[in-house]
Design a protein around this motif. Sequence first.
Motif, PDB file in Angstrom:
ATOM      1  N   TYR A  67       0.807  -1.222   0.000  1.00  0.00           N
ATOM      2  CA  TYR A  67       0.000   0.000   0.000  1.00  0.00           C
ATOM      3  C   TYR A  67       0.843   1.276   0.000  1.00  0.00           C
ATOM      4  O   TYR A  67       0.309   2.365  -0.181  1.00  0.00           O
ATOM      5  CB  TYR A  67      -0.912   0.030   1.229  1.00  0.00           C
ATOM      6  CG  TYR A  67      -2.111  -0.872   1.149  1.00  0.00           C
ATOM      7  CD1 TYR A  67      -3.236  -0.498   0.414  1.00  0.00           C
ATOM      8  CD2 TYR A  67      -2.148  -2.091   1.798  1.00  0.00           C
ATOM      9  CE1 TYR A  67      -4.351  -1.318   0.337  1.00  0.00           C
ATOM     10  CE2 TYR A  67      -3.257  -2.921   1.730  1.00  0.00           C
ATOM     11  CZ  TYR A  67      -4.356  -2.529   0.998  1.00  0.00           C
ATOM     12  OH  TYR A  67      -5.453  -3.334   0.921  1.00  0.00           O
ATOM     13  N   ASP A  68       2.130   1.152   0.232  1.00  0.00           N
ATOM     14  CA  ASP A  68       2.982   2.330   0.373  1.00  0.00           C
ATOM     15  C   ASP A  68       2.974   3.173  -0.902  1.00  0.00           C
ATOM     16  O   ASP A  68       3.155   2.657  -2.012  1.00  0.00           O
ATOM     17  CB  ASP A  68       4.411   1.894   0.711  1.00  0.00           C
ATOM     18  CG  ASP A  68       5.259   3.049   1.208  1.00  0.00           C
ATOM     19  OD1 ASP A  68       4.685   4.037   1.719  1.00  0.00           O
ATOM     20  OD2 ASP A  68       6.499   2.972   1.093  1.00  0.00           O
ATOM     21  N   ASN A  69       2.742   4.473  -0.732  1.00  0.00           N
ATOM     22  CA  ASN A  69       2.696   5.443  -1.834  1.00  0.00           C
ATOM     23  C   ASN A  69       1.573   5.177  -2.837  1.00  0.00           C
ATOM     24  O   ASN A  69       1.634   5.646  -3.968  1.00  0.00           O
ATOM     25  CB  ASN A  69       4.046   5.491  -2.576  1.00  0.00           C
ATOM     26  CG  ASN A  69       5.160   5.963  -1.688  1.00  0.00           C
ATOM     27  OD1 ASN A  69       4.998   6.882  -0.898  1.00  0.00           O
ATOM     28  ND2 ASN A  69       6.318   5.318  -1.793  1.00  0.00           N
ATOM     29  N   PHE A 110      -3.150  13.948   7.128  1.00  0.00           N
ATOM     30  CA  PHE A 110      -2.578  15.270   6.895  1.00  0.00           C
ATOM     31  C   PHE A 110      -3.453  15.958   5.866  1.00  0.00           C
ATOM     32  O   PHE A 110      -3.545  15.527   4.724  1.00  0.00           O
ATOM     33  CB  PHE A 110      -1.140  15.098   6.384  1.00  0.00           C
ATOM     34  CG  PHE A 110      -0.403  16.375   6.119  1.00  0.00           C
ATOM     35  CD1 PHE A 110       0.031  17.177   7.170  1.00  0.00           C
ATOM     36  CD2 PHE A 110      -0.105  16.762   4.824  1.00  0.00           C
ATOM     37  CE1 PHE A 110       0.738  18.347   6.924  1.00  0.00           C
ATOM     38  CE2 PHE A 110       0.599  17.929   4.564  1.00  0.00           C
ATOM     39  CZ  PHE A 110       1.021  18.720   5.627  1.00  0.00           C
ATOM     40  N   MET A 111      -4.156  17.034   6.294  1.00  0.00           N
ATOM     41  CA  MET A 111      -5.072  17.725   5.387  1.00  0.00           C
ATOM     42  C   MET A 111      -4.977  19.227   5.542  1.00  0.00           C
ATOM     43  O   MET A 111      -4.400  19.727   6.516  1.00  0.00           O
ATOM     44  CB  MET A 111      -6.508  17.240   5.598  1.00  0.00           C
ATOM     45  CG  MET A 111      -7.090  17.544   6.958  1.00  0.00           C
ATOM     46  SD  MET A 111      -8.848  17.058   7.106  1.00  0.00           S
ATOM     47  CE  MET A 111      -8.767  15.285   6.963  1.00  0.00           C
ATOM     48  N   THR A 112      -5.571  19.944   4.609  1.00  0.00           N
ATOM     49  CA  THR A 112      -5.539  21.408   4.651  1.00  0.00           C
ATOM     50  C   THR A 112      -6.536  21.926   5.684  1.00  0.00           C
ATOM     51  O   THR A 112      -7.456  21.223   6.093  1.00  0.00           O
ATOM     52  CB  THR A 112      -5.885  21.996   3.276  1.00  0.00           C
ATOM     53  OG1 THR A 112      -7.227  21.642   2.942  1.00  0.00           O
ATOM     54  CG2 THR A 112      -4.937  21.480   2.198  1.00  0.00           C
ATOM     55  N   ASP A 113      -6.338  23.193   6.074  1.00  0.00           N
ATOM     56  CA  ASP A 113      -7.282  23.846   6.996  1.00  0.00           C
ATOM     57  C   ASP A 113      -8.697  23.840   6.418  1.00  0.00           C
ATOM     58  O   ASP A 113      -9.675  23.618   7.136  1.00  0.00           O
ATOM     59  CB  ASP A 113      -6.856  25.292   7.256  1.00  0.00           C
ATOM     60  CG  ASP A 113      -5.685  25.390   8.214  1.00  0.00           C
ATOM     61  OD1 ASP A 113      -5.403  24.396   8.901  1.00  0.00           O
ATOM     62  OD2 ASP A 113      -5.039  26.453   8.266  1.00  0.00           O
ATOM     63  N   GLU A 114      -8.801  24.090   5.116  1.00  0.00           N
ATOM     64  CA  GLU A 114     -10.115  24.139   4.463  1.00  0.00           C
ATOM     65  C   GLU A 114     -10.816  22.778   4.553  1.00  0.00           C
ATOM     66  O   GLU A 114     -12.018  22.710   4.799  1.00  0.00           O
ATOM     67  CB  GLU A 114      -9.938  24.549   3.000  1.00  0.00           C
ATOM     68  CG  GLU A 114     -11.237  24.689   2.248  1.00  0.00           C
ATOM     69  CD  GLU A 114     -11.035  25.059   0.787  1.00  0.00           C
ATOM     70  OE1 GLU A 114     -12.028  25.012   0.041  1.00  0.00           O
ATOM     71  OE2 GLU A 114      -9.889  25.372   0.396  1.00  0.00           O
ATOM     72  N   THR A 137      -2.819   9.865  -0.643  1.00  0.00           N
ATOM     73  CA  THR A 137      -1.652   8.993  -0.764  1.00  0.00           C
ATOM     74  C   THR A 137      -1.257   8.467   0.603  1.00  0.00           C
ATOM     75  O   THR A 137      -1.042   9.243   1.533  1.00  0.00           O
ATOM     76  CB  THR A 137      -0.472   9.753  -1.397  1.00  0.00           C
ATOM     77  OG1 THR A 137      -0.894  10.306  -2.640  1.00  0.00           O
ATOM     78  CG2 THR A 137       0.709   8.823  -1.628  1.00  0.00           C
ATOM     79  N   PHE A 138      -1.169   7.151   0.709  1.00  0.00           N
ATOM     80  CA  PHE A 138      -0.799   6.493   1.963  1.00  0.00           C
ATOM     81  C   PHE A 138       0.712   6.319   2.022  1.00  0.00           C
ATOM     82  O   PHE A 138       1.338   5.898   1.057  1.00  0.00           O
ATOM     83  CB  PHE A 138      -1.487   5.135   2.062  1.00  0.00           C
ATOM     84  CG  PHE A 138      -1.058   4.326   3.254  1.00  0.00           C
ATOM     85  CD1 PHE A 138      -1.453   4.681   4.531  1.00  0.00           C
ATOM     86  CD2 PHE A 138      -0.241   3.212   3.104  1.00  0.00           C
ATOM     87  CE1 PHE A 138      -1.058   3.942   5.630  1.00  0.00           C
ATOM     88  CE2 PHE A 138       0.156   2.460   4.189  1.00  0.00           C
ATOM     89  CZ  PHE A 138      -0.257   2.829   5.457  1.00  0.00           C
ATOM     90  N   LEU A 148       6.501   8.884  10.025  1.00  0.00           N
ATOM     91  CA  LEU A 148       5.169   8.569  10.543  1.00  0.00           C
ATOM     92  C   LEU A 148       4.342   7.847   9.477  1.00  0.00           C
ATOM     93  O   LEU A 148       4.446   8.142   8.292  1.00  0.00           O
ATOM     94  CB  LEU A 148       4.466   9.873  10.941  1.00  0.00           C
ATOM     95  CG  LEU A 148       3.042   9.774  11.485  1.00  0.00           C
ATOM     96  CD1 LEU A 148       3.060   9.168  12.885  1.00  0.00           C
ATOM     97  CD2 LEU A 148       2.389  11.153  11.517  1.00  0.00           C
ATOM     98  N   THR A 149       3.528   6.879   9.893  1.00  0.00           N
ATOM     99  CA  THR A 149       2.564   6.258   8.983  1.00  0.00           C
ATOM    100  C   THR A 149       1.360   7.186   8.892  1.00  0.00           C
ATOM    101  O   THR A 149       0.691   7.441   9.896  1.00  0.00           O
ATOM    102  CB  THR A 149       2.127   4.874   9.504  1.00  0.00           C
ATOM    103  OG1 THR A 149       3.267   4.012   9.536  1.00  0.00           O
ATOM    104  CG2 THR A 149       1.072   4.262   8.603  1.00  0.00           C
TER     105      THR A 149
END
Length: 199
Positions: A67-69, A110-114, A137-138, A148-149
Motif C-alpha cells: 500500500y505504500d505510496n 494530513f489535510m488542509t485547513d479548508e 496517498t498512503f 510517521l505512517t
Amino acid sequence: MIGLSAPMRLASKGVAALALALSLYMSPAVALAEGEDENTVNPQQLPDSSFIFDTSIADLSSADSYYDNQTVQIVGEAVGDSIAVEGDPDHRWITLMSRDPSSNASISVFMTDEQAERIDAFGKYGTTGTMLQVRGTFHLVCPEHSGLTDLHAEHVSVVDKGKHHEEPFSLEAFIPGAVVVAVGLVVTGVFYWLRERRR
C-alpha cells in the motif's frame, strides 16, 4: 453454364467463392467501423497510472509495503482534536477512527485547513464525530513527517455529520457495583472480627 467449357465453369465458380469469402470477411469490418464511435480514444485525455484502493483503516493499520505510496480511499470517524502542524499554518493533523465497532484502528491524516473545517464534531464520550471519506496517498513511512505512517488527503468529503447524544441515567447499571462494594465491606468486617477474636 450452358456453352462454357469445363475450365471456364471452374473459373466462374472460383470467382463466386472468392466473392462470397470477401463479403463474409468484410461484414465484421463494416460492423466494427460502425461501432468505432463507442470505443474512440480521446487524445486529449491525460495519462493516469494511479490506482485507487478502496480500503479500510483497519487494513491500513496492518498494511505492508504493497500500500505504500498508493492512492487509497477510506471512511472513518474524526476523533480527538484538530492539531496544528508545526511550521505549516495551512495544514492540520486529524485522527480518523475505524467505523468498524470491533476494531479500534486509527490513522493520522494530513489535510488542509479548508478540508479540516468540514468537521463539525470530534468523537468523544457523548459525541459521535463527523464521518469522513478521504482519498489520498498512503505513506507507510512518510519521508516528510519523520517516518510517521500517515495519509496525505487529496479529497475530503463528509459522509455523515457529527451527533451529540446524552447517555440516559440508568440506576440498574449501578446495582452490580453496589452489590460488589457491599460484599467487600462484609468480608472486610468479618476479617477484622476474626482477627480481633484471635488476640
